[in-house]
Design an enzyme around this catalytic site. Sequence first.
Site, mmCIF file in Angstrom:
data_model
loop_
_atom_site.group_PDB
_atom_site.id
_atom_site.type_symbol
_atom_site.label_atom_id
_atom_site.label_comp_id
_atom_site.label_asym_id
_atom_site.label_seq_id
_atom_site.Cartn_x
_atom_site.Cartn_y
_atom_site.Cartn_z
ATOM 1 N N HIS A 1 0.835 -1.206 0.000
ATOM 2 C CA HIS A 1 0.000 0.000 0.000
ATOM 3 C C HIS A 1 0.873 1.261 0.000
ATOM 4 C CE1 HIS A 1 -3.329 2.676 1.449
ATOM 5 N NE2 HIS A 1 -2.303 3.276 2.051
ATOM 6 N N GLU A 2 1.875 1.291 0.878
ATOM 7 C CA GLU A 2 2.722 2.482 0.973
ATOM 8 C C GLU A 2 3.545 2.704 -0.292
ATOM 9 O OE1 GLU A 2 2.269 4.601 3.230
ATOM 10 O OE2 GLU A 2 0.949 3.314 4.426
ATOM 11 N N ASP B 1 -4.640 1.007 -1.988
ATOM 12 C CA ASP B 1 -5.083 -0.324 -1.540
ATOM 13 C C ASP B 1 -5.034 -1.327 -2.690
ATOM 14 O OD1 ASP B 1 -5.560 0.636 0.986
ATOM 15 O OD2 ASP B 1 -7.746 0.759 0.766
#
Length: 432
Positions: free
Chosen positions: A277-278, A361
């Site tokens: 996600h990051e 996401d």
Amino acid sequence: MLRICLLILSAMILIGLPLETGFAQEAAPTAFDAEQASRAYIDTLKGAELEKSNSYFEGGYWLILWGAIVGFLVDLLILQSRLSARFRDWAERVTKRKWLQPGLYALPYSIAGFLIALPWTIYTDFFREKQYDLLDQGFGAWIGELATGFGISLIFFPLIVIAIFAVIRRAPKTWWIWGTGVVAVFLMIGMLLAPVFIAPLFNEYNEMEAGPLRDKIVAMAGENDVPSNHIYVFDQSKQHKRISANVSGFGPTIRISLNDNLLERTDPEEVAAVMGHELGHYVLGHTWRSIFIILLIMGVGLFMVARIAPRLIDRYGDKWGVHGIFDPAVIPVFGLLLTLYFFAATPALNTLIRVNESDADLFGLNVAKEPDGFAKVAMRLSEYRKIEPGPIEEMVFFDHPSGATRVRMAMQWKAANVENPVAVNPGKLEKE
């Protein structure tokens, strides 16, 4: 106005997504139903834990309103008491340099605003967090970090004020455009400096130890051209149990960071889901998109201030001791107008951020390929975020997709991308 500066400073540090985990036990193979698999996760939160989560997050809705009221009243008090005029007079006595006077004014104004609002800050950020068992720090450590953050604002805020009043003097009709540019410059400086000079004031950063988990993060980063020369672990467990990670900085200060809670409270597949996600935020350009959005919103706000503030000064300037738009004593007028503006813009800002988070996401699912790890992490957010809001509630108050939305995305991804997917019984998240 001080609160606006602190908002900008918060954006500079770019803390990432907080998330969480547990063990999963495979059930007997059956036809995979994404909705049933989602409910298996969502329904693990129930009883007192569900009530506590909902109570904490729903109480935050009121904090948005009361926070805006407190901010408005603080600036109004500083104006009505003529403290603002006194701060201006003090700055003029200290120096005859017009360009420096706004920066000097910003010091007592910031201190006064901080002290007047301090009881509210202590309640919302300390006592309320303690009440819901979301803060591990004692009062001394907490107030120390609050003072550190305020000290940082006393460096940046006067500089921002000096720059904005410089453009007001040079371009009195279009200063709001150039003022937005000033904010952009400080955001860039903050992004560059925060990972190296600001974040370490609050936490200790050490290189992540070598091992399979680091190798997995490096591999995911390499596949997506994300610099991974430095992967740091920081000790956020001294403050709270929330998990988080981020890709921060730009140019020579780019680094991947994850907190110790993420390593200690989650399983490897969950760590991979979080880091995917990051990495998505970086690859998809969300930092730059977010800066553009912040600047767009700020520009509209400053345009509104440029149109309304002179009218307020014409009507109340003598009472407040404010001489005009060039007078540093006008800063609380800017502050109360921007407070109202940002309060009204909350749903739009939340939605814009939430879209970025949803995109990240999906990116993370595609990169990490850990849908159940992602679902478990989403459920961990339920410690402090309502798990299943209504659609309007989510649109207005959520700056991240809700846990239920994220779990459903993960299970739908699993149904579409995993060969012969198997539903799992997530049980209770056990790592603490």
